[in-house]
Write an enzyme that holds these catalytic residues in place. Structure first.
Site, PDB file in Angstrom:
ATOM      1  N   HIS A  55       0.829  -1.208   0.000  1.00 15.61           N
ATOM      2  CA  HIS A  55       0.000   0.000   0.000  1.00 15.61           C
ATOM      3  C   HIS A  55       0.861   1.255   0.000  1.00 15.61           C
ATOM      4  CE1 HIS A  55       1.180  -0.381   4.217  1.00 15.61           C
ATOM      5  NE2 HIS A  55       1.007   0.931   4.280  1.00 15.61           N
ATOM      6  N   HIS A 140       5.912   6.385  -0.414  1.00 15.72           N
ATOM      7  CA  HIS A 140       6.710   5.169  -0.573  1.00 15.72           C
ATOM      8  C   HIS A 140       5.847   3.945  -0.358  1.00 15.72           C
ATOM      9  CE1 HIS A 140       6.803   5.774   3.775  1.00 15.72           C
ATOM     10  NE2 HIS A 140       7.002   4.471   3.879  1.00 15.72           N
TER      11      HIS A 140
HETATM   12  P1  ATP Z   1       5.093  -2.614  11.958  1.00 14.25           P
HETATM   13  O1  ATP Z   1       5.144  -1.250  12.583  1.00 14.25           O
HETATM   14  O2  ATP Z   1       4.801  -3.699  12.915  1.00 14.25           O
HETATM   15  O3  ATP Z   1       6.254  -2.903  11.068  1.00 14.25           O
HETATM   16  P2  ATP Z   1       3.389  -1.591   9.892  1.00 14.25           P
HETATM   17  O4  ATP Z   1       4.390  -0.505   9.762  1.00 14.25           O
HETATM   18  O5  ATP Z   1       3.040  -2.402   8.707  1.00 14.25           O
HETATM   19  O6  ATP Z   1       3.808  -2.610  10.999  1.00 14.25           O
HETATM   20  P3  ATP Z   1       1.812   0.364  11.165  1.00 14.25           P
HETATM   21  O7  ATP Z   1       2.981   0.694  12.049  1.00 14.25           O
HETATM   22  O8  ATP Z   1       0.458   0.292  11.764  1.00 14.25           O
HETATM   23  O9  ATP Z   1       2.038  -1.007  10.429  1.00 14.25           O
HETATM   24  O10 ATP Z   1       1.807   1.442  10.003  1.00 14.25           O
HETATM   25  C1  ATP Z   1       0.809   1.526   9.036  1.00 14.25           C
HETATM   26  C2  ATP Z   1       1.310   2.401   7.901  1.00 14.25           C
HETATM   27  O11 ATP Z   1       1.597   3.713   8.387  1.00 14.25           O
HETATM   28  C3  ATP Z   1       2.620   1.905   7.285  1.00 14.25           C
HETATM   29  O12 ATP Z   1       2.618   2.250   5.906  1.00 14.25           O
HETATM   30  C4  ATP Z   1       3.685   2.694   7.995  1.00 14.25           C
HETATM   31  O13 ATP Z   1       4.819   2.883   7.179  1.00 14.25           O
HETATM   32  C5  ATP Z   1       2.970   4.021   8.232  1.00 14.25           C
HETATM   33  N1  ATP Z   1       3.462   4.632   9.467  1.00 14.25           N
HETATM   34  C6  ATP Z   1       3.587   4.045  10.671  1.00 14.25           C
HETATM   35  N2  ATP Z   1       4.030   4.904  11.605  1.00 14.25           N
HETATM   36  C7  ATP Z   1       4.190   6.088  10.965  1.00 14.25           C
HETATM   37  C8  ATP Z   1       4.610   7.375  11.367  1.00 14.25           C
HETATM   38  N3  ATP Z   1       4.963   7.626  12.615  1.00 14.25           N
HETATM   39  N4  ATP Z   1       4.636   8.352  10.440  1.00 14.25           N
HETATM   40  C9  ATP Z   1       4.274   8.107   9.168  1.00 14.25           C
HETATM   41  N5  ATP Z   1       3.861   6.916   8.716  1.00 14.25           N
HETATM   42  C10 ATP Z   1       3.824   5.916   9.595  1.00 14.25           C
END
Ligand code: ATP
Ligand code: MG
Length: 190
Positions: A55, A140
């Site tokens: 995504h 990204h």
């Molecule tokens: P994990 O953190 O366990 O690796 P994930 O990154 O797939 O899992 P989430 O952390 O819930 O899941 O993030 C969901 C989406 O939001 C992802 O595309 C992640 O890159 C983005 N994301 C997460 N934290 C942030 C942040 N602090 N700022 C911007 N984007 C974020």
């Protein structure tokens, strides 16, 4: 969902949510194949993103109380009614962030409609009282995590799809990895 326990008298369920775009089925399979090739041809080692999870995040909202969902839907409904247009997202580059060991796909030129959608969302969410991180938006699509790369190939052919809707997505961490569930969808005008 989990329960917040900051105040034992007010226990509210929370959800981790973000606004995002899901590539079309064909593009998602192509992007997944690309990640597979990076590993297969020994460009990178690491954990490949599951095909269904590929995504493009628009705005990460984070952990919110369940009672805040209505406000998120209201923000999105108002943006939908302002008549944002569909646009093409064209993946042209594969890149690596050494600091967090992420391999991602991105575009050569950010479509103005995407910039417009993200800034409109950020602005409307802030106005509605949601506190967002102040990072500059860098579109990204994460292909691999915990990655170590020797080198990265150029993309032979761009991978493109027409973005016709955006979503609000719930993110849950499970033993099998992240599970993303759309909990709202809003169309873009064609
Ligand atoms: P994990 O953190 O366990 O690796 P994930 O990154 O797939 O899992 P989430 O952390 O819930 O899941 O993030 C969901 C989406 O939001 C992802 O595309 C992640 O890159 C983005 N994301 C997460 N934290 C942030 C942040 N602090 N700022 C911007 N984007 C974020
Ligand atoms: Mg994360």
């Amino acid at each position: 969902m989990r329960i917040t326990e900051r105040n034992p008298d007010i226990r509210e369920e929370t959800l981790r949510v973000f606004f995002a775009i899901w590539p079309g089925d064909v593009a998602r399979v192509q992007l997944s194949g690309l990640a597979e090739q990076l590993r297969g041809k020994s460009f990178c080692s690491g954990r490949k993103t599951k095909t269904e999870n590929i995504h493009l995040t628009l705005v990460f909202v984070g952990e919110v109380g369940a009672s805040k969902l209505d406000a998120l839907y209201r923000v999105a409904d108002e943006i939908k009614d302002s008549g944002m247009s569909a646009f093409d997202f064209v993946v042209e580059k594969i890149r690596y962030w050494k600091r967090n060991r992420i391999v991602y796909a991105t575009t050569g030129g950010i479509p103005p409609e995407l910039t417009g959608l993200v800034s409109t969302l950020e602005c409307a969410l802030s106005t509605a009282g949601f506190v967002l991180e102040q990072r500059t938006y860098k579109p990204h699509i994460t292909l691999m995590r915990d990655a170590l790369c020797q080198t990265l190939p150029e993309l032979a052919e761009p991978i493109a799809w027409q973005v016709r809707e955006w979503m609000l997505v719930k993110s849950e961490q499970t033993s099998g990895g992240s599970v993303y569930t759309p909990i709202g969808r809003w169309p873009l005008g064609i």
